[in-house]
Design an enzyme around this catalytic site. Structure first.
Site, PDB file in Angstrom:
ATOM      1  N   GLU A 156      65.372 128.495 -33.340  1.00 27.42           N
ATOM      2  CA  GLU A 156      64.957 129.657 -34.141  1.00 27.42           C
ATOM      3  C   GLU A 156      64.338 130.764 -33.283  1.00 27.42           C
ATOM      4  O   GLU A 156      63.231 131.240 -33.551  1.00 27.42           O
ATOM      5  CB  GLU A 156      63.987 129.212 -35.248  1.00 27.42           C
ATOM      6  CG  GLU A 156      64.666 128.325 -36.277  1.00 27.42           C
ATOM      7  CD  GLU A 156      63.835 128.108 -37.531  1.00 27.42           C
ATOM      8  OE1 GLU A 156      62.617 128.377 -37.504  1.00 27.42           O
ATOM      9  OE2 GLU A 156      64.419 127.686 -38.549  1.00 27.42           O
ATOM     10  N   CYS A 163      54.435 142.397 -23.522  1.00 26.99           N
ATOM     11  CA  CYS A 163      53.838 142.306 -22.185  1.00 26.99           C
ATOM     12  C   CYS A 163      54.409 143.391 -21.271  1.00 26.99           C
ATOM     13  O   CYS A 163      55.359 144.094 -21.628  1.00 26.99           O
ATOM     14  CB  CYS A 163      54.065 140.916 -21.594  1.00 26.99           C
ATOM     15  SG  CYS A 163      55.732 140.660 -20.966  1.00 26.99           S
ATOM     16  N   GLU A 309      69.388 122.880 -40.530  1.00 29.51           N
ATOM     17  CA  GLU A 309      68.141 122.367 -41.098  1.00 29.51           C
ATOM     18  C   GLU A 309      68.083 122.662 -42.586  1.00 29.51           C
ATOM     19  O   GLU A 309      68.403 123.782 -43.021  1.00 29.51           O
ATOM     20  CB  GLU A 309      66.913 123.035 -40.466  1.00 29.51           C
ATOM     21  CG  GLU A 309      66.626 122.673 -39.041  1.00 29.51           C
ATOM     22  CD  GLU A 309      65.364 123.378 -38.543  1.00 29.51           C
ATOM     23  OE1 GLU A 309      64.496 123.715 -39.371  1.00 29.51           O
ATOM     24  OE2 GLU A 309      65.271 123.594 -37.336  1.00 29.51           O
ATOM     25  N   GLU A 357      53.365 119.178 -38.819  1.00 28.28           N
ATOM     26  CA  GLU A 357      54.418 118.977 -39.822  1.00 28.28           C
ATOM     27  C   GLU A 357      54.415 117.565 -40.384  1.00 28.28           C
ATOM     28  O   GLU A 357      55.424 117.068 -40.876  1.00 28.28           O
ATOM     29  CB  GLU A 357      55.771 119.366 -39.211  1.00 28.28           C
ATOM     30  CG  GLU A 357      55.754 120.854 -38.867  1.00 28.28           C
ATOM     31  CD  GLU A 357      57.092 121.439 -38.446  1.00 28.28           C
ATOM     32  OE1 GLU A 357      57.746 120.807 -37.596  1.00 28.28           O
ATOM     33  OE2 GLU A 357      57.460 122.505 -38.951  1.00 28.28           O
TER      34      GLU A 357
HETATM   35  C1  GLA Z   1      61.899 125.529 -38.952  1.00 27.55           C
HETATM   36  C2  GLA Z   1      61.902 124.848 -37.595  1.00 27.55           C
HETATM   37  C3  GLA Z   1      61.650 123.381 -37.654  1.00 27.55           C
HETATM   38  C4  GLA Z   1      60.606 123.038 -38.682  1.00 27.55           C
HETATM   39  C5  GLA Z   1      61.021 123.588 -40.017  1.00 27.55           C
HETATM   40  C6  GLA Z   1      60.065 123.233 -41.142  1.00 27.55           C
HETATM   41  O1  GLA Z   1      63.113 125.654 -39.523  1.00 27.55           O
HETATM   42  O2  GLA Z   1      63.071 125.097 -36.859  1.00 27.55           O
HETATM   43  O3  GLA Z   1      61.264 122.938 -36.364  1.00 27.55           O
HETATM   44  O4  GLA Z   1      59.374 123.577 -38.313  1.00 27.55           O
HETATM   45  O5  GLA Z   1      61.057 124.985 -39.922  1.00 27.55           O
HETATM   46  O6  GLA Z   1      60.554 123.667 -42.391  1.00 27.55           O
HETATM   47 ZN    ZN Z   2      57.111 139.729 -22.490  1.00 25.96          ZN
END
Ligand code: GLA
Ligand code: ZN
Length: 705
Positions: A156, A163, A309, A357
């Site tokens: 993600e 910076c 996910e 988490e």
């Molecule tokens: C994101 C992250 C995961 C996890 C989920 C929880 O999608 O990529 O590592 O933290 O959220 O919903």
């Molecule tokens: Zn930077």
């Protein structure tokens, strides 16, 4: 542009989860059990090592691959495959303490402390080379491992770093784009408020008063993520060109223009967490998920993609972390499959005992056994996905109607005071979603496409709130219309160019007054509880609709008026117009229409343009994936009520109990049916549709720690 279509090969739909064996290395028994539990839910794969950098490289240049070797072996032996992650999503403490430059700096100039995640500086040469080094090690060690199916690159990627390294990279980026300061000062309108730049080094990374700078900064940040990603993939592609690379997207995430990312990847993966129903009605929410999936279909250029996910139960980060109601999870999984997903992976396989988490939904709870409602639901999903093996690789259906989804319009709106509400508002995204929902409620299938996408295959292109409109995009859309296409534009169309400077000569720009046969003279914004009546025969019996939020003051200049405003000092002004343009037509909607009016507009349009339409009760959705042996079709009831439909001669099967239905049928709440793929493993049809069932499979109840 490279076509993102190289999914890891498989003869069935992939099923699995993010898996963190590195958190359980002192409990080998748990790791053994994980494999047998994965087999019980009929999993095929897992994403491994996403945040495991320190476990792999405990100190600079010293590696510990033993645990990953074991994991890869365990997976290979069990016939499971691995989506091996590069671990850049979070940084080892040794790295961020030794080299503070890898840590991000906020817009206020504060360097973030060590810790957290998704907070590296995307420019830092130290971070880039540390990432390339560990990635090279992984590729050397596991590139030919039989369990390796896919590289899960980072996690993600998003966000901004202010910076000095990023700042000077921004200066270099601007020099490349504008060559001289005179041009930059002109396109940013820098004589305003003494913003004239006299040395490149003066340029800040943020200035809320500089609308042009803000948009270029967001473009730069986006480019920087893509180049970071390319840097990560270089050693993987060099050492194992046969293994596809992807990274997990976040749907409509604000700062990432994924149209630009897609071409760098071998296949498209997205993370999506539909939150449980609110009182507004679950079908609206489910269509919101279809909207995201349609965007992902577009990013994948029509090829199958991966849902990397989702949660098997609740999340731990929403305002109210509700459990999914029975039947909802299975439907959400199948909804993704119907939209082209060839893989369904969860976050997460097993709940950690500690960490941020620990309460996030997982297939395996803290209790540790298979004896849970969630595990049983996951096993049911696994069985259904196995049964749907023939669907793997089939292309999701393409529509004849497209919506243009444009991150740059979002950025330009965000950077402009005035056309958005003072509080958080994302007018382009909202407009796209509302028009998507209205089209779908009118029974019209929709693709989501990039502003520079090929248009020839479409009959109708809708560009909701396409606020930032370059001369080139306007030219292409005009050409499409002249050639016989239909183009629907809405309020907030063509206010600014790509530099966020207003178009001269009257909106919609550039030079679209003639194309739409109208001039948008000024805009009225409504209070939240205010609305304006609209009248026009196109809205069906009664002939009226409601405008909320934003009402443009249009002057017809050759266009035909389809509807007029019916209240306020601007009563009788045109608000929905139609114009002939070459062999095609343009339509302009100058106000934010409330839902029913928007649906009526598209019903009118479908009959005017003779668009293919499938009219089903509200909340019932039919989706197709095309196969050489005929299509596979899915039918969903997105509502929590029973709904009656007439399936005619078509025979659908309930995906849970195999019940066959045709003719007049009552769909249970959240029912999910399939046609064209009745797997042999389904039990003989039962007399009544059972939905959902929790009777099977026979699973051991013994805790296993
Ligand atoms: C994101 C992250 C995961 C996890 C989920 C929880 O999608 O990529 O590592 O933290 O959220 O919903
Ligand atoms: Zn930077």
């Amino acid at each position: 542009m490279k076509r993102p279509s190289q999914l890891p090969s498989a003869d069935r739909l992939r099923y699995g989860a993010d898996y963190n064996p590195d958190q359980w290395l002192d409990q080998v028994q748990v790791l053994e059990e994980d494999i047998s539990l994965m087999q019980r839910v009929q999993a095929t794969s897992a994403s491994i090592g996403i945040f495991a950098w320190t476990s792999l490289e405990p100190s600079p240049g010293h590696y510990n691959f033993a645990w990953l070797d074991d994991t890869m072996e365990r997976f290979a032996k069990a016939g499971l495959s691995v989506f091996l992650a590069t671990p850049s999503g979070s940084k080892p403490m040794w790295l961020s303490e030794q080299h503070p430059e890898v840590r991000r700096v906020t817009a206020e100039g504060r360097r973030e402390p060590s810790g957290g995640r998704h907070n590296h500086c995307p420019t830092s040469p130290v971070y880039r080379s540390a990432v390339a080094r560990i990635n090279r090690q992984l590729a050397l060690r596991y590139g030919k491992h039989p369990a390796l199916a896919l590289w899960h690159v980072g996690n993600e990627l998003n966000g901004e770093c202010h910076c000095l390294l990023c700042r000077s990279a921004f200066h270099a980026w601007l020099q490349k784009r504008y060559h001289c300061l005179e041009t930059l000062n002109r396109v940013w309108w820098n004589s305003f408020w003494n913003k004239t730049i006299t040395e490149w080094t003066q340029i800040p990374t943020t200035d809320p008063g500089n609308d042009g700078l803000t948009v270029d900064w967001l473009r730069f940040v986006n480019d920087q993520h893509v180049s970071f990603l390319e840097n990560e993939m270089a050693p993987l592609r060099e050492l194992c060109p046969h293994v596809p690379c992807t990274t997990n997207f976040m749907g409509t995430n604000r700062s990432t223009n994924y149209w630009q990312w897609a071409g760098s990847l071998d296949c498209i993966a997205n993370d999506h967490y539909p939150l449980p129903d609110d009182r507004a009605g679950c079908w609206r929410k489910a269509l919101g998920t279809d909207f995201i999936h349609s965007l992902v279909r577009g990013l994948a250029d029509g090829a199958p993609w991966l849902l990397m996910e989702c949660s098997p139960s609740s999340v731990n980060w929403s305002r109210i972390n509700k459990l999914k109601r029975p039947g909802v999870h299975l439907q959400e999984v199948l909804q993704a499959v119907a939209n082209g997903a060839d893989a369904i992976h969860y976050f997460q396989w097993r709940k950690g005992l500690g960490g941020h988490e620990k309460y996030h939904g997982a297939v395996i709870d803290h209790e540790g056994s298979s004896d849970s409602r969630v595990f049983r639901e996951c096993a049911e999903v696994g069985k259904v996905l196995r049964d749907l093996a023939p669907v793997a690789g089939l292309a999701p259906e393409r529509a004849k109607v497209a919506i243009i989804y444009d991150w740059e319009s979002r950025w330009a709106l965000e950077a402009s005071a005035g056309p958005k509400k003072a509080e958080e508002s994302d007018r382009h995204n909202e407009a796209c979603l509302e028009h998507f929902r209205a089209l779908r409620c009118a029974g019209i299938e929709v693709d989501l496409i990039a502003p520079n996408a090929e248009l020839a295959a479409y009959r109708l292109v809708v560009s909701p709130a396409l606020y930032s409109l370059s001369a080139e995009t306007a030219r292409r859309l005009t050409k499409f219309t002249i050639a016989g296409g239909a183009w629907v534009a809405t309020y907030l169309t063509g206010y600014v160019d790509e530099h966020n400077r207003c178009w001269r000569g009257g909106f919609p720009g550039p030079n679209l007054r003639e194309v739409f046969g109208l001039w948008n003279e000024e805009v009225d914004y409504l209070f939240d509880d205010e609305n304006v009546r609209i009248e026009g025969a196109l809205f069906g019996p009664g002939g009226s609709a409601t405008a909320t939020d934003i009402v443009e003051q249009l002057n017809a200049e050759g266009a035909q008026t389809l509807a007029t405003l019916a209240s306020e000092f601007y009563a009788n002004r045109p608000i929905v117009l139609r114009n002939n343009c070459g062999a095609g037509n343009t339509f302009y909607i100058g106000a934010r229409l409330a839902e029913e009016g928007c649906i009526s507009f598209y019903e009118y349009l479908a009959s005017e343009l003779d668009l293919p339409r499938l009219v089903l009760p509200r909340g019932v959705v039919r989706k197709t994936r095309a196969g050489a042996d005929g299509p596979v079709e899915f039918l969903f009831n997105y509502t929590r009520e029973e709904v009656s439909v007439d399936l005619g001669e078509d025979t659908f099967h309930c995906l849970v109990d195999g019940h066959a239905c045709h003719g007049k049928t009552t769909l249970r709440p959240y029912a999910s049916l399939v046609k064209g793929c009745r797997p042999a493993s389904l039990p003989p049809p039962s007399p009544t549709p059972l939905h959902p069932t929790h009777e099977e499979p026979q699973l051991s109840a013994s805790p296993r720690r």
